[in-house]
Scaffold this motif. Structure first.
Motif: not given
Ligand code: NAD
Ligand code: MG
Length: 397
Positions: A26, A28-32, A270, A274, A283, A285
């Motif tokens: 998660l 990664d996918q949210a680009g945090l 996820r 999130a 969040l 994403w």
């Protein structure tokens, strides 16, 4: 996104497990962009090292000391500190992360979760066993330290999302949904002959082995009833379980005026992770979105108490209070391990738990609270494990 107040300093306890990996995925996918304080694992040094190289935590901890040399070797020259042992896991939990994912499986998650609670972190709680074993103390300690416990278990996340705490007194029922597990449509005779592989095959998604077996016996839902009772201060008789095979409605809250509120989503951990991460925000994403047209009909049925005695056992343990839930949890952990080792049969699992509770009932000792909670839970846990192992040996003989 600049308006969201998201945590930056985070730790993931149990990062190599199913929930731990979903958490990192998660992120990664949210680009945090996160400051990773610590990652911890039980014994999978290879996966932990791989995660550490990606997330650059200050420290990577492996509980199993025998796996430390491998972890050291894999992280040599990386500048990431390594450590091993249960104490080191606890130290990571107590370090200064703002947000801690508690995703260790079983009783082993209690001490680190309490350490994070004492440190005042926001705790994203997947480790339901810690609530079952010391729920009231854990919640009180977190509150006193200025922290908060946000449930990650999908049912409790659902309830948390729709239960308005300011009118909690006007809630008449919590309805926890359950997939029914792999034996939802099996006969008791089929369950009696169930193999390890059949019991591990969850219909909707892949999870750790322990929770997969708990889903098959429905002890998972039993643990969740106790979890809900503590989290939402709800008496056992107001918590109901419904089997909902599609796992689209994650749980429901019924109010005094006849309205019932539900939270919906795909069966995917996820989104609840999130939610726990961004609370009280949401969040953004690239989440797979629920399409109600293709989701098909949503169906519901009552669980069969003959096939799933674990549900009744859990409700009784909750009603008995004191150390009964912690003893139940320990007996279940031992029974599940024995089944996974092929030492007992599937339907022996609830029998081991029930028999352990019966034998322990002869020694009445209330649970201690707060600072003594771990100690008290540990004593109960150790004793229940001993008794459960005796019961298992008796069955296997
Ligand atoms: P898992 O077995 O896949 O992962 C467990 C993690 O804990 C791993 O990182 C493992 O290395 C670590 N670990 C195991 N024993 C340890 C020990 N003694 N000390 C330190 N670390 C240890 O389990 P999971 O499915 O990710 O579940 C984790 C927790 O989340 C459980 O309490 C489970 O009930 C809960 N949960 C899981 C799901 C799910 O979808 N998987 C859903 C809801 C709740
Ligand atoms: Mg759940």
């Amino acid at each position: 996104m600049g308006t969201l107040n998201l945590p930056r300093k985070v730790s993931v306890l149990g990062s190599t497990g199913s929930i731990g990996m979903s958490t990192l995925d998660l992120f990664d996918q949210a680009g945090l962009e996160l400051e990773m304080v610590g990652l911890t694992a039980g014994r999978n040094a290879a996966r932990l090292a791989e995660q550490a190289l990606r997330w650059r935590p200050q420290v990577a901890v492996i509980e199993d000391e025998a796996a430390l040399p491998e972890l050291r070797e894999r992280l040599a020259g990386s500048g990431i500190t390594t450590a091993a042992g249960a104490g080191a896991v606890r130290d990571v939990a107590a370090a200064d992360a703002q947000w801690v994912m508690s995703a260790i499986v079983g009783f082993a998650g209690l001490a680190p979760t309490l350490a994070a609670a004492k440190a005042g972190a926001v705790i994203a709680l997947a480790n339901k066993e810690s609530l079952v074993c010391a729920g009231p103390s854990l919640l009180r300690i977190a509150k006193l330290a200025g922290g908060v416990v946000i449930p990650v278990d999908s049912e409790h996340s659902a309830i948390f999302q729709v239960l308005d705490p300011s009118i909690a007194a006007q809630v008449t029922r919590l309805i926890l949904t359950s997939s029914g597990g792999p034996f939802r449509d099996a006969t008791r005779a089929q369950m009696a002959a169930a193999t390890r592989e059949q019991a591990l095959a969850h219909p909707n998604f892949s999870m750790g082995a322990k929770i997969s077996i708990d889903s098959a016996t429905m002890m998972n839902k039993g643990l969740e009833v106790i979890e809900a009772a503590y989290l939402f201060a709800m008496p056992p008789e107001r918590i109901e379980v419904l089997v909902h095979p599609q796992q689209i409605i994650h749980s429901l809250v019924e109010y005094a005026d006849g309205s019932t509120l539900a939270q919906l989503g795909l069966p995917d951990m996820r989104p609840p992770i999130a939610f726990a991460f961004a609370w009280p925000d949401r969040l953004p994403w690239p989440a797979p979105k629920l399409d109600l047209v293709t989701a098909g009909p949503l169906t519901f049925q009552h669980p069969d108490p003959e096939k799933f005695p674990a549900l009744t056992i859990a409700k009784q343990a909750l009603a008995a209070g004191g150390r009964a839930p912690a003893a139940m949890n320990a007996a279940n952990e031992r029974a599940v391990a024995a089944f996974l080792d092929r030492r007992i049969r599937f339907l022996d699992i609830p029998n081991v738990v029930a028999e352990t509770l019966e034998r322990m009932d002869r020694v009445v000792a209330p649970m201690a609270f707060d600072d003594d909670a771990v100690e008290s839970a540990r004593n109960t846990d150790a004793e229940a494990r001993r008794v459960a192992d005796e019961v298992v040996i008796g069955l296997a003989a």
